[in-house]
Design a protein around this motif. Sequence first.
Motif, PDB file in Angstrom:
ATOM      1  N   HIS A   5      31.949 -32.022   3.974  1.00 25.79           N
ATOM      2  CA  HIS A   5      32.501 -32.834   5.054  1.00 25.79           C
ATOM      3  C   HIS A   5      32.738 -31.950   6.270  1.00 25.79           C
ATOM      4  O   HIS A   5      33.708 -31.209   6.306  1.00 25.79           O
ATOM      5  CB  HIS A   5      33.827 -33.467   4.614  1.00 25.79           C
ATOM      6  N   PRO A   6      31.886 -31.959   7.245  1.00 27.88           N
ATOM      7  CA  PRO A   6      32.085 -31.128   8.444  1.00 27.88           C
ATOM      8  C   PRO A   6      33.311 -31.588   9.212  1.00 27.88           C
ATOM      9  O   PRO A   6      33.623 -32.762   9.261  1.00 27.88           O
ATOM     10  CB  PRO A   6      30.808 -31.363   9.270  1.00 27.88           C
ATOM     11  N   ARG A   7      34.048 -30.611   9.816  1.00 23.68           N
ATOM     12  CA  ARG A   7      35.224 -30.933  10.613  1.00 23.68           C
ATOM     13  C   ARG A   7      34.801 -31.585  11.926  1.00 23.68           C
ATOM     14  O   ARG A   7      33.731 -31.306  12.455  1.00 23.68           O
ATOM     15  CB  ARG A   7      36.046 -29.660  10.895  1.00 23.68           C
ATOM     16  N   GLN A   8      35.700 -32.394  12.476  1.00 24.57           N
ATOM     17  CA  GLN A   8      35.375 -33.111  13.707  1.00 24.57           C
ATOM     18  C   GLN A   8      35.278 -32.143  14.872  1.00 24.57           C
ATOM     19  O   GLN A   8      36.194 -31.365  15.113  1.00 24.57           O
ATOM     20  CB  GLN A   8      36.447 -34.163  13.998  1.00 24.57           C
ATOM     21  N   ALA A   9      34.195 -32.138  15.586  1.00 25.80           N
ATOM     22  CA  ALA A   9      34.006 -31.237  16.732  1.00 25.80           C
ATOM     23  C   ALA A   9      34.752 -31.764  17.947  1.00 25.80           C
ATOM     24  O   ALA A   9      34.989 -32.966  18.085  1.00 25.80           O
ATOM     25  CB  ALA A   9      32.509 -31.115  17.057  1.00 25.80           C
ATOM     26  N   LEU A  10      35.143 -30.840  18.843  1.00 28.54           N
ATOM     27  CA  LEU A  10      35.810 -31.240  20.086  1.00 28.54           C
ATOM     28  C   LEU A  10      34.811 -31.946  20.999  1.00 28.54           C
ATOM     29  O   LEU A  10      33.658 -31.523  21.124  1.00 28.54           O
ATOM     30  CB  LEU A  10      36.390 -30.032  20.817  1.00 28.54           C
ATOM     31  N   ARG A 116      27.167 -25.624   6.662  1.00 32.72           N
ATOM     32  CA  ARG A 116      25.816 -25.637   7.227  1.00 32.72           C
ATOM     33  C   ARG A 116      24.797 -25.067   6.248  1.00 32.72           C
ATOM     34  O   ARG A 116      23.716 -25.637   6.036  1.00 32.72           O
ATOM     35  CB  ARG A 116      25.796 -24.834   8.531  1.00 32.72           C
ATOM     36  N   SER A 117      25.154 -23.978   5.594  1.00 36.56           N
ATOM     37  CA  SER A 117      24.242 -23.359   4.628  1.00 36.56           C
ATOM     38  C   SER A 117      23.972 -24.295   3.459  1.00 36.56           C
ATOM     39  O   SER A 117      22.828 -24.422   2.984  1.00 36.56           O
ATOM     40  CB  SER A 117      24.830 -22.037   4.124  1.00 36.56           C
ATOM     41  N   THR A 118      25.037 -24.972   2.996  1.00 29.65           N
ATOM     42  CA  THR A 118      24.878 -25.879   1.862  1.00 29.65           C
ATOM     43  C   THR A 118      23.956 -27.035   2.210  1.00 29.65           C
ATOM     44  O   THR A 118      23.043 -27.393   1.446  1.00 29.65           O
ATOM     45  CB  THR A 118      26.252 -26.418   1.428  1.00 29.65           C
ATOM     46  N   ILE A 119      24.188 -27.647   3.388  1.00 29.85           N
ATOM     47  CA  ILE A 119      23.353 -28.774   3.808  1.00 29.85           C
ATOM     48  C   ILE A 119      21.912 -28.325   4.016  1.00 29.85           C
ATOM     49  O   ILE A 119      20.956 -28.993   3.588  1.00 29.85           O
ATOM     50  CB  ILE A 119      23.919 -29.393   5.094  1.00 29.85           C
ATOM     51  N   THR A 120      21.714 -27.183   4.654  1.00 29.08           N
ATOM     52  CA  THR A 120      20.365 -26.657   4.901  1.00 29.08           C
ATOM     53  C   THR A 120      19.627 -26.406   3.593  1.00 29.08           C
ATOM     54  O   THR A 120      18.442 -26.748   3.432  1.00 29.08           O
ATOM     55  CB  THR A 120      20.451 -25.362   5.728  1.00 29.08           C
ATOM     56  N   MET A 184       8.544 -41.868  -6.190  1.00 34.76           N
ATOM     57  CA  MET A 184       8.335 -41.814  -4.749  1.00 34.76           C
ATOM     58  C   MET A 184       9.380 -42.644  -4.018  1.00 34.76           C
ATOM     59  O   MET A 184       9.891 -42.235  -2.963  1.00 34.76           O
ATOM     60  CB  MET A 184       6.932 -42.342  -4.425  1.00 34.76           C
ATOM     61  N   GLN A 185       9.743 -43.794  -4.603  1.00 30.30           N
ATOM     62  CA  GLN A 185      10.778 -44.633  -3.984  1.00 30.30           C
ATOM     63  C   GLN A 185      12.121 -43.898  -3.959  1.00 30.30           C
ATOM     64  O   GLN A 185      12.850 -43.946  -2.973  1.00 30.30           O
ATOM     65  CB  GLN A 185      10.898 -45.944  -4.756  1.00 30.30           C
ATOM     66  N   GLU A 186      12.400 -43.215  -5.061  1.00 36.18           N
ATOM     67  CA  GLU A 186      13.651 -42.424  -5.118  1.00 36.18           C
ATOM     68  C   GLU A 186      13.631 -41.318  -4.073  1.00 36.18           C
ATOM     69  O   GLU A 186      14.631 -41.056  -3.391  1.00 36.18           O
ATOM     70  CB  GLU A 186      13.832 -41.837  -6.516  1.00 36.18           C
ATOM     71  N   LEU A 187      12.457 -40.684  -3.934  1.00 39.04           N
ATOM     72  CA  LEU A 187      12.355 -39.624  -2.942  1.00 39.04           C
ATOM     73  C   LEU A 187      12.455 -40.176  -1.528  1.00 39.04           C
ATOM     74  O   LEU A 187      12.952 -39.510  -0.620  1.00 39.04           O
ATOM     75  CB  LEU A 187      11.040 -38.858  -3.115  1.00 39.04           C
ATOM     76  N   SER A 188      11.983 -41.375  -1.311  1.00 36.74           N
ATOM     77  CA  SER A 188      12.115 -41.986   0.012  1.00 36.74           C
ATOM     78  C   SER A 188      13.585 -42.208   0.358  1.00 36.74           C
ATOM     79  O   SER A 188      14.018 -42.003   1.491  1.00 36.74           O
ATOM     80  CB  SER A 188      11.358 -43.324   0.044  1.00 36.74           C
ATOM     81  N   GLN A 189      14.312 -42.659  -0.667  1.00 42.49           N
ATOM     82  CA  GLN A 189      15.750 -42.829  -0.454  1.00 42.49           C
ATOM     83  C   GLN A 189      16.415 -41.485  -0.152  1.00 42.49           C
ATOM     84  O   GLN A 189      17.309 -41.370   0.694  1.00 42.49           O
ATOM     85  CB  GLN A 189      16.395 -43.471  -1.684  1.00 42.49           C
ATOM     86  N   GLN A 190      15.957 -40.452  -0.895  1.00 48.07           N
ATOM     87  CA  GLN A 190      16.516 -39.118  -0.650  1.00 48.07           C
ATOM     88  C   GLN A 190      16.156 -38.629   0.750  1.00 48.07           C
ATOM     89  O   GLN A 190      16.944 -37.949   1.415  1.00 48.07           O
ATOM     90  CB  GLN A 190      15.998 -38.128  -1.697  1.00 48.07           C
ATOM     91  N   SER A 191      14.939 -39.021   1.193  1.00 49.08           N
ATOM     92  CA  SER A 191      14.519 -38.634   2.543  1.00 49.08           C
ATOM     93  C   SER A 191      15.446 -39.249   3.595  1.00 49.08           C
ATOM     94  O   SER A 191      15.825 -38.580   4.561  1.00 49.08           O
ATOM     95  CB  SER A 191      13.073 -39.084   2.779  1.00 49.08           C
ATOM     96  N   ALA A 192      15.828 -40.526   3.355  1.00 52.68           N
ATOM     97  CA  ALA A 192      16.765 -41.167   4.290  1.00 52.68           C
ATOM     98  C   ALA A 192      18.119 -40.465   4.265  1.00 52.68           C
ATOM     99  O   ALA A 192      18.770 -40.263   5.296  1.00 52.68           O
ATOM    100  CB  ALA A 192      16.930 -42.645   3.918  1.00 52.68           C
ATOM    101  N   THR A 193      18.529 -40.085   3.035  1.00 48.80           N
ATOM    102  CA  THR A 193      19.790 -39.335   2.914  1.00 48.80           C
ATOM    103  C   THR A 193      19.698 -38.007   3.664  1.00 48.80           C
ATOM    104  O   THR A 193      20.640 -37.573   4.331  1.00 48.80           O
ATOM    105  CB  THR A 193      20.127 -39.077   1.441  1.00 48.80           C
ATOM    106  N   ASN A 194      18.519 -37.371   3.571  1.00 50.76           N
ATOM    107  CA  ASN A 194      18.343 -36.083   4.244  1.00 50.76           C
ATOM    108  C   ASN A 194      18.384 -36.231   5.765  1.00 50.76           C
ATOM    109  O   ASN A 194      18.809 -35.329   6.483  1.00 50.76           O
ATOM    110  CB  ASN A 194      17.021 -35.443   3.828  1.00 50.76           C
ATOM    111  N   VAL A 195      17.925 -37.391   6.236  1.00 43.45           N
ATOM    112  CA  VAL A 195      18.009 -37.638   7.679  1.00 43.45           C
ATOM    113  C   VAL A 195      19.481 -37.646   8.106  1.00 43.45           C
ATOM    114  O   VAL A 195      19.873 -37.067   9.128  1.00 43.45           O
ATOM    115  CB  VAL A 195      17.319 -38.961   8.042  1.00 43.45           C
ATOM    116  N   ASN A 196      20.297 -38.325   7.269  1.00 43.76           N
ATOM    117  CA  ASN A 196      21.740 -38.314   7.554  1.00 43.76           C
ATOM    118  C   ASN A 196      22.302 -36.898   7.463  1.00 43.76           C
ATOM    119  O   ASN A 196      23.171 -36.497   8.233  1.00 43.76           O
ATOM    120  CB  ASN A 196      22.475 -39.234   6.581  1.00 43.76           C
ATOM    121  N   ALA A 199      21.670 -35.053  10.518  1.00 43.83           N
ATOM    122  CA  ALA A 199      22.615 -35.444  11.575  1.00 43.83           C
ATOM    123  C   ALA A 199      23.956 -34.742  11.371  1.00 43.83           C
ATOM    124  O   ALA A 199      24.583 -34.266  12.318  1.00 43.83           O
ATOM    125  CB  ALA A 199      22.793 -36.963  11.574  1.00 43.83           C
ATOM    126  N   ARG A 200      24.373 -34.703  10.077  1.00 45.27           N
ATOM    127  CA  ARG A 200      25.603 -33.988   9.765  1.00 45.27           C
ATOM    128  C   ARG A 200      25.466 -32.508  10.096  1.00 45.27           C
ATOM    129  O   ARG A 200      26.398 -31.855  10.580  1.00 45.27           O
ATOM    130  CB  ARG A 200      25.947 -34.154   8.290  1.00 45.27           C
TER     131      ARG A 200
END
Length: 468
Positions: A5-10, A116-120, A184-196, A199-200
Motif C-alpha cells: 500500500h503506497p503512502r499518499q503523495a503530497l 516499489r521494488s516489490t511491485i516491480t 490465458m484468461q487468467e493471465l489476461s486478468q493478471q495483466s489487468a491487475t498489473n496495469v493497476n 499505476a500504483r
Amino acid sequence: MVSAHPRQALKPAQRKTVIGVVASAMLTLTLAFSGTAAADELDDRKAAIETEQQKVQETYEYLDAETSRKVAELAVYQQQLPGAQQALTDAEGRVSAAAGKVAALNGRVALAQETRSTITEQIAQDQAAMEDTQEVIGQIAAQAYKSGGVPSSFSLILGADGADSLTDSMGLAEQVLRGQNAAMQELSQQSATNVNSEARLAAVEEEISSLREQAEAALQLEQEARDAAAAEKAKVDTLIEQTAAANEALEARKPVIQAQLASLETAKAKVTADIAERQRVLLEQARKEEEARIAEENRRAAEEAARNNRPAPAPAVPPTTPTNPSAFGLSLPVQAPISSGFGWRATPPGSIDFFGTGGYLHSGIDFGASCGTPVYAPASGEVWRADQGQPDGMIGTGNRVVLNHGVIGNSALATNYYHLTSYVVSVGQWVNAGQLIGYVGTTGNSTGCHLHFETVLNGAMVDPMGLL
C-alpha cells in the motif's frame, strides 16, 4: 502476489506550501543572525546596563561610577543568563525534533522504495509467466494446424498414450487448447491487475520524489537549527564568561571599596556627631533659656502673690514631652518624584556585599530631578556647611549644603543636601523658607542626577517623610 500500500503523495499545492514554510523559516533564521540583529542586541545590552546602573545607584548610594557600572553589568548578565540558557535548550530541542523528522522521512523513503521494488518484481514475474504461456499456446496451435493433431510430446504431457484416430487427436487438441485458453484468461486478468500495479508504481515513484524533497528540506532546517543552537551556545558561554569576569573584577575591588566605605562611614559618623553636638548645645542652651524664663515667671508670680497677700501659685516646670517633628513645617526642597526612600537596604541576591553586613542604611531620600533643577530651603535656618565634602573627608557627598533649622520645643533639626552641581549660599548665612540654596547635580559618588536629602533630628538620622 505480495500486496503493498503506497503512502499518499503530497499534491503540488501541498508541496508548494511545504516549500514556502521551509523558505520562510530559513529567511527568519537568516535575519535573526544578521549583523543588524547583532547590533540591535548590543544596543539593547547597553541600554539595559544603563538602566540597571540607575537602579544600582538608587540601591548603592555610596558606589563610585566605575564600580556602579560593573555592578550593573553583573546584574544584567545574571538576568540575561537564564533566558539565554532557556533559548539554548529550546534550540537544542528544535535540533532534536528536526533530526527526528529527517529520520522519519528517510524511513518513509526506504519503505516506499521497498514497495516499489516489490511491485516491480511482481510485474516482471507476471510478465514472464504470460510470455511462457503464450509461447506454449502458440506452439500447440501451430503444430495442430500443420499436422492435424496433437504432437506426441503434448500427449505425453497430458498423460495420454497416443491417439488412434484423427478424431481422437483433434479431441485431445481441443482439450489442450481449452486448458491453455483458461490459463490465458487468467493471465489476461493478471495483466489487468498489473496495469493497476503499474499505476500504483507511478504513485509510489511520485511519493518517493515528494518525500525526498521533504527530507532534503528537513535536513536543511536541521542544519539551520544546529547553527542556531551553536549561536545560542556561544551567547551562553559569552554571558558566563562576562558574568565571571564582572564578578572577579568586583571581588578584586572589594577590599578597596570596603576601605573606601569604611572611610566614608567614619567621615559620615564624624559629620553626624558634629551636627549632633551642635544640636545638643542648641538644645542645652534652649533648655537653660526656657528654665530661666520659667524661673523668672515663677519669681514674678510669687512676688505678685505676696503683694496681694495671697498664697503663691505652684511653680511652673519646663515641658518634657517630645515635640512633634512636623512642627518644623518642612516643604519639599525640590519639585521632583522620590526615586529612593529611607531605610535599610538589603544586599540584592547575587550581588557583592561590600559592607559585609548584608546591607546598609540609606540615611535619606533621593529626588529624581534632572541636573540644574533648583533646590530651595524647606524652612528658614542658618547655613552650617556649604562645601565639597571637606574638611571631614565626605568626598562621596559631592557639593553639599547643611542647614540648621534651630530648636522648636524639645527638638533640634538640621537638613543635608548632597550631590549638588553648585550651591549659592555660604556658611553662617541665614536663609528663609523657599530661598534658593543650590542646584541638583551628580557630584561625588553619583552616576545620575538626583538630590540626596537627609534630616537630622536631635542628633539622629530620621526619615524625612515624617517631617515633610
